[in-house]
Every structure is written in structure tokens, then in C-alpha cells.
Design a protein around this motif. Sequence first.
Motif, PDB file in Angstrom:
ATOM      1  N   MET A  55       0.849  -1.183   0.000  1.00  0.00           N
ATOM      2  CA  MET A  55       0.000   0.000   0.000  1.00  0.00           C
ATOM      3  C   MET A  55       0.892   1.244   0.000  1.00  0.00           C
ATOM      4  O   MET A  55       1.819   1.337   0.782  1.00  0.00           O
ATOM      5  CB  MET A  55      -0.909  -0.020   1.231  1.00  0.00           C
ATOM      6  N   MET A  56       0.603   2.173  -0.889  1.00  0.00           N
ATOM      7  CA  MET A  56       1.381   3.407  -1.008  1.00  0.00           C
ATOM      8  C   MET A  56       0.745   4.513  -0.168  1.00  0.00           C
ATOM      9  O   MET A  56      -0.464   4.545   0.004  1.00  0.00           O
ATOM     10  CB  MET A  56       1.413   3.874  -2.465  1.00  0.00           C
ATOM     11  N   GLN A  57       1.588   5.399   0.326  1.00  0.00           N
ATOM     12  CA  GLN A  57       1.093   6.574   1.026  1.00  0.00           C
ATOM     13  C   GLN A  57       1.375   7.796   0.163  1.00  0.00           C
ATOM     14  O   GLN A  57       2.433   7.896  -0.454  1.00  0.00           O
ATOM     15  CB  GLN A  57       1.784   6.746   2.378  1.00  0.00           C
ATOM     16  N   TYR A  58       0.413   8.713   0.131  1.00  0.00           N
ATOM     17  CA  TYR A  58       0.543   9.931  -0.636  1.00  0.00           C
ATOM     18  C   TYR A  58       0.230  11.115   0.262  1.00  0.00           C
ATOM     19  O   TYR A  58      -0.543  10.996   1.208  1.00  0.00           O
ATOM     20  CB  TYR A  58      -0.448   9.950  -1.816  1.00  0.00           C
ATOM     21  N   LYS A  59       0.819  12.261  -0.055  1.00  0.00           N
ATOM     22  CA  LYS A  59       0.469  13.510   0.614  1.00  0.00           C
ATOM     23  C   LYS A  59      -0.320  14.343  -0.380  1.00  0.00           C
ATOM     24  O   LYS A  59       0.091  14.488  -1.535  1.00  0.00           O
ATOM     25  CB  LYS A  59       1.721  14.280   1.047  1.00  0.00           C
ATOM     26  N   VAL A  60      -1.449  14.866   0.064  1.00  0.00           N
ATOM     27  CA  VAL A  60      -2.273  15.714  -0.787  1.00  0.00           C
ATOM     28  C   VAL A  60      -2.607  16.995  -0.031  1.00  0.00           C
ATOM     29  O   VAL A  60      -2.671  17.011   1.189  1.00  0.00           O
ATOM     30  CB  VAL A  60      -3.580  15.005  -1.237  1.00  0.00           C
ATOM     31  N   SER A  61      -2.795  18.056  -0.768  1.00  0.00           N
ATOM     32  CA  SER A  61      -3.198  19.334  -0.178  1.00  0.00           C
ATOM     33  C   SER A  61      -4.707  19.346  -0.012  1.00  0.00           C
ATOM     34  O   SER A  61      -5.437  18.915  -0.901  1.00  0.00           O
ATOM     35  CB  SER A  61      -2.772  20.496  -1.076  1.00  0.00           C
ATOM     36  N   ILE A  62      -5.159  19.846   1.120  1.00  0.00           N
ATOM     37  CA  ILE A  62      -6.586  19.955   1.414  1.00  0.00           C
ATOM     38  C   ILE A  62      -6.885  21.391   1.806  1.00  0.00           C
ATOM     39  O   ILE A  62      -6.159  21.988   2.600  1.00  0.00           O
ATOM     40  CB  ILE A  62      -6.994  19.014   2.571  1.00  0.00           C
ATOM     41  N   ILE A  63      -7.954  21.939   1.264  1.00  0.00           N
ATOM     42  CA  ILE A  63      -8.427  23.276   1.643  1.00  0.00           C
ATOM     43  C   ILE A  63      -9.721  23.089   2.424  1.00  0.00           C
ATOM     44  O   ILE A  63     -10.646  22.421   1.948  1.00  0.00           O
ATOM     45  CB  ILE A  63      -8.669  24.153   0.406  1.00  0.00           C
ATOM     46  N   ILE A  64      -9.778  23.659   3.620  1.00  0.00           N
ATOM     47  CA  ILE A  64     -10.979  23.577   4.459  1.00  0.00           C
ATOM     48  C   ILE A  64     -11.517  24.981   4.669  1.00  0.00           C
ATOM     49  O   ILE A  64     -10.773  25.886   5.062  1.00  0.00           O
ATOM     50  CB  ILE A  64     -10.675  22.905   5.815  1.00  0.00           C
ATOM     51  N   GLU A  65     -12.800  25.141   4.395  1.00  0.00           N
ATOM     52  CA  GLU A  65     -13.475  26.425   4.587  1.00  0.00           C
ATOM     53  C   GLU A  65     -14.627  26.234   5.562  1.00  0.00           C
ATOM     54  O   GLU A  65     -15.255  25.177   5.578  1.00  0.00           O
ATOM     55  CB  GLU A  65     -14.024  26.942   3.260  1.00  0.00           C
ATOM     56  N   LYS A  66     -14.882  27.252   6.374  1.00  0.00           N
ATOM     57  CA  LYS A  66     -15.990  27.197   7.327  1.00  0.00           C
ATOM     58  C   LYS A  66     -16.948  28.334   7.021  1.00  0.00           C
ATOM     59  O   LYS A  66     -16.534  29.462   6.766  1.00  0.00           O
ATOM     60  CB  LYS A  66     -15.481  27.338   8.762  1.00  0.00           C
ATOM     61  N   ASP A  67     -18.237  28.020   7.012  1.00  0.00           N
ATOM     62  CA  ASP A  67     -19.260  29.055   6.867  1.00  0.00           C
ATOM     63  C   ASP A  67     -20.417  28.732   7.807  1.00  0.00           C
ATOM     64  O   ASP A  67     -20.300  27.855   8.659  1.00  0.00           O
ATOM     65  CB  ASP A  67     -19.712  29.200   5.408  1.00  0.00           C
ATOM     66  N   GLU A  68     -21.526  29.420   7.639  1.00  0.00           N
ATOM     67  CA  GLU A  68     -22.670  29.237   8.551  1.00  0.00           C
ATOM     68  C   GLU A  68     -23.291  27.848   8.458  1.00  0.00           C
ATOM     69  O   GLU A  68     -24.007  27.412   9.357  1.00  0.00           O
ATOM     70  CB  GLU A  68     -23.735  30.318   8.324  1.00  0.00           C
ATOM     71  N   ASP A  69     -23.009  27.115   7.387  1.00  0.00           N
ATOM     72  CA  ASP A  69     -23.574  25.776   7.212  1.00  0.00           C
ATOM     73  C   ASP A  69     -22.650  24.659   7.681  1.00  0.00           C
ATOM     74  O   ASP A  69     -23.025  23.497   7.651  1.00  0.00           O
ATOM     75  CB  ASP A  69     -23.921  25.546   5.735  1.00  0.00           C
ATOM     76  N   GLY A  70     -21.428  24.979   8.085  1.00  0.00           N
ATOM     77  CA  GLY A  70     -20.484  23.964   8.538  1.00  0.00           C
ATOM     78  C   GLY A  70     -19.168  24.079   7.801  1.00  0.00           C
ATOM     79  O   GLY A  70     -18.734  25.173   7.454  1.00  0.00           O
ATOM     80  N   TYR A  71     -18.545  22.956   7.556  1.00  0.00           N
ATOM     81  CA  TYR A  71     -17.232  22.912   6.927  1.00  0.00           C
ATOM     82  C   TYR A  71     -17.320  22.298   5.539  1.00  0.00           C
ATOM     83  O   TYR A  71     -18.108  21.395   5.296  1.00  0.00           O
ATOM     84  CB  TYR A  71     -16.266  22.079   7.775  1.00  0.00           C
ATOM     85  N   TYR A  72     -16.461  22.774   4.654  1.00  0.00           N
ATOM     86  CA  TYR A  72     -16.371  22.292   3.288  1.00  0.00           C
ATOM     87  C   TYR A  72     -14.887  22.050   3.005  1.00  0.00           C
ATOM     88  O   TYR A  72     -14.056  22.911   3.302  1.00  0.00           O
ATOM     89  CB  TYR A  72     -16.936  23.340   2.330  1.00  0.00           C
ATOM     90  N   ALA A  73     -14.551  20.899   2.471  1.00  0.00           N
ATOM     91  CA  ALA A  73     -13.156  20.598   2.157  1.00  0.00           C
ATOM     92  C   ALA A  73     -13.035  20.171   0.704  1.00  0.00           C
ATOM     93  O   ALA A  73     -13.917  19.498   0.170  1.00  0.00           O
ATOM     94  CB  ALA A  73     -12.628  19.491   3.061  1.00  0.00           C
TER      95      ALA A  73
END
Length: 75
Positions: free
Chosen positions: A1-19
Motif C-alpha cells: 500500500m502506497m502513502q501519498y500527501k495531498v493538499s486539502i483546503i478547508i473552509e468554514k461558513d454558517e452551514d459547517g465545513y467544506y473541504a
Amino acid sequence: MMQYKVSIIIEKDEDGYYASCPDLPGCQSQGDSLEEITENIQEAVELYLETLSPEEKQKLLSKEISTMTLEVQVA
């Protein structure tokens, strides 16, 4: 099994979190808390990667993405 690093953007608004994962077009998720969105986006990334060939993984994950925060003044 390979491991990878990925970039994630997380935003928060009045409805919760979005990634989203800019490395993997269309790979995104939502959640009500930071813990939930972290689990959700990890699962989304893992499932997305399972659908790719080794060549596709190499192409998509060879990019380097940097993020930063800027403070600006607006009159």
C-alpha cells in the motif's frame, strides 16, 4: 500500500465545513465539525485514489501546491 500527501483546503461558513483537494479535481466533502470534515475528506481522497491507475496517480500527485494567508488593508 502506497502513502501519498495531498493538499486539502478547508473552509468554514454558517452551514459547517467544506473541504476540497486541489490535487484531485472534483474531490470534495462536507461536515458539521472540523473532526467530521477531516474524516470525510480523508475517506473521499482514499476512494478517489482507488479509482486511478498508477500513471494517473503519478500525474495528479506530482504537483506542488502551497497556501498562504495574506493580511490586506481596504479603505
